[in-house]
Design a protein around this motif. Structure first.
Motif, PDB file in Angstrom:
ATOM      1  N   PRO A 190     -56.229 -48.960  48.704  1.00  0.00           N
ATOM      2  CA  PRO A 190     -56.450 -47.819  49.606  1.00  0.00           C
ATOM      3  C   PRO A 190     -56.803 -48.321  51.002  1.00  0.00           C
ATOM      4  O   PRO A 190     -57.396 -49.386  51.171  1.00  0.00           O
ATOM      5  CB  PRO A 190     -57.642 -47.090  48.971  1.00  0.00           C
ATOM      6  N   ALA A 191     -56.432 -47.541  52.002  1.00  0.00           N
ATOM      7  CA  ALA A 191     -56.759 -47.871  53.390  1.00  0.00           C
ATOM      8  C   ALA A 191     -56.918 -46.571  54.174  1.00  0.00           C
ATOM      9  O   ALA A 191     -56.589 -45.498  53.674  1.00  0.00           O
ATOM     10  CB  ALA A 191     -55.665 -48.735  54.007  1.00  0.00           C
ATOM     11  N   SER A 192     -57.417 -46.692  55.384  1.00  0.00           N
ATOM     12  CA  SER A 192     -57.617 -45.500  56.209  1.00  0.00           C
ATOM     13  C   SER A 192     -57.403 -45.848  57.681  1.00  0.00           C
ATOM     14  O   SER A 192     -58.333 -46.249  58.381  1.00  0.00           O
ATOM     15  CB  SER A 192     -59.026 -44.929  55.995  1.00  0.00           C
ATOM     16  N   PHE A 193     -56.157 -45.686  58.113  1.00  0.00           N
ATOM     17  CA  PHE A 193     -55.795 -45.909  59.509  1.00  0.00           C
ATOM     18  C   PHE A 193     -54.964 -44.720  59.979  1.00  0.00           C
ATOM     19  O   PHE A 193     -54.072 -44.252  59.261  1.00  0.00           O
ATOM     20  CB  PHE A 193     -54.994 -47.200  59.672  1.00  0.00           C
ATOM     21  N   ALA A 194     -55.239 -44.255  61.170  1.00  0.00           N
ATOM     22  CA  ALA A 194     -54.537 -43.077  61.677  1.00  0.00           C
ATOM     23  C   ALA A 194     -53.058 -43.355  61.902  1.00  0.00           C
ATOM     24  O   ALA A 194     -52.218 -42.464  61.737  1.00  0.00           O
ATOM     25  CB  ALA A 194     -55.194 -42.600  62.969  1.00  0.00           C
ATOM     26  N   ARG A 195     -52.741 -44.576  62.266  1.00  0.00           N
ATOM     27  CA  ARG A 195     -51.348 -44.935  62.527  1.00  0.00           C
ATOM     28  C   ARG A 195     -51.169 -46.434  62.349  1.00  0.00           C
ATOM     29  O   ARG A 195     -52.146 -47.192  62.268  1.00  0.00           O
ATOM     30  CB  ARG A 195     -50.938 -44.499  63.932  1.00  0.00           C
ATOM     31  N   ALA A 196     -49.921 -46.848  62.308  1.00  0.00           N
ATOM     32  CA  ALA A 196     -49.615 -48.251  62.053  1.00  0.00           C
ATOM     33  C   ALA A 196     -50.170 -49.164  63.147  1.00  0.00           C
ATOM     34  O   ALA A 196     -50.597 -50.284  62.867  1.00  0.00           O
ATOM     35  CB  ALA A 196     -48.109 -48.439  61.923  1.00  0.00           C
TER      36      ALA A 196
END
Length: 250
Positions: free
Chosen positions: A136-142
């Motif tokens: 799992p990860a949590s980044f708004a954009r690449a």
């Protein structure tokens, strides 16, 4: 303290289980040195620069990810191969090398240790021989993910961000030259894939599938497994250990 060379080899084999893998190099003891080992140097590749640094450090053994011998290579001991072997043999230094087994180890391997550096805890594996990790990860954009990787590894990265990019909720990774695992990462449900290198096809796949691709450097992504394994053995057996990082822009 010292440990018999063959006892240390048995420890590495039991830990990394090379018999489980189909590899294209010999895993384990590649060059036999002195029978007792007190001081071990770890590094990524058994280059002449690493060997010379290990000699200067008084090493009895070297532990690496990229050893000297690969399937299909010229078997003659000339040129650069002669120079490397000559140094190892002249100083009676053992060379231990583990390739795919070192990538795959769930705690000390390259993928697990890169995940530690990047703050990711894998919840499954994917790809051929289960070498790829996904978490799992949590980044708004690449671009945010790429900036995170760049900061953590202290080097520039190559990002292919698809049009209409989506938030990164699942990130997959496999260290080194694992760009061929990109399709498996896509099939595993990743929003982004991180590896060491990029080849021509991955750009098109990223654009067409909506899954971001990040190449962060072959050497840069594989700096962590060898020292982790060597340090574990050093602690268990009371040996001296030093990681020597030979800079490589690749």
């Amino acid at each position: 303290m010292t440990i018999p060379r063959n006892e240390l080899l048995a420890h590495f084999d039991a830990l990394l289980q090379p018999e489980r893998f189909k590899d294209y190099c010999p895993n384990g003891l590649q060059v036999e040195g002195k029978p007792e080992i007190a001081r071990i140097v770890s590094g990524v590749t058994a280059s002449r620069a690493l060997i010379d640094a290990a000699i200067a450090a008084g090493a009895d053994a070297i532990f690496v990810h990229h050893g000297l011998f690969w399937r299909g290579m010229d078997g003659r001991v000339t040129g650069w191969m002669k120079e490397r072997l000559q140094r190892l043999l002249a100083h009676d230094i053992s060379l231990f090398a583990y390739h795919l087994p070192l990538d795959a180890h769930g705690e000390l391997g390259n993928n697990a240790q890169l995940g530690r550096v990047l703050g990711w805890q894998a919840d499954r594996c994917f790809g051929e021989q289960d070498l790829g990790f996904i978490a799992p990860a949590s980044f708004a954009r690449a671009a945010d993910l790429a900036a995170h990787v760049q900061t953590a590894l202290a080097r520039g990265v190559t990002l292919v961000a698809p049009e209409g990019e989506r938030p990164i909720r699942r990130v997959a990774w496999c260290t080194g030259g694992a760009q061929g695992y990109f399709e498996s990462a896509i099939a595993a449900g990743a929003d982004a894939f991180v590896t060491g290198e990029i080849s021509e096809p991955q750009t098109h796949l990223a654009r067409e599938t909506g899954v971001a691709f990040i190449a962060a450097g072959h050497h840069a992504t594989e700096r962590y497994g060898a020292p982790a394994v060597a340090a574990q053995a050093a602690q268990q057996f009371g040996l001296e250990h030093r990681f020597i990082d030979i800079d490589n822009p690749a």
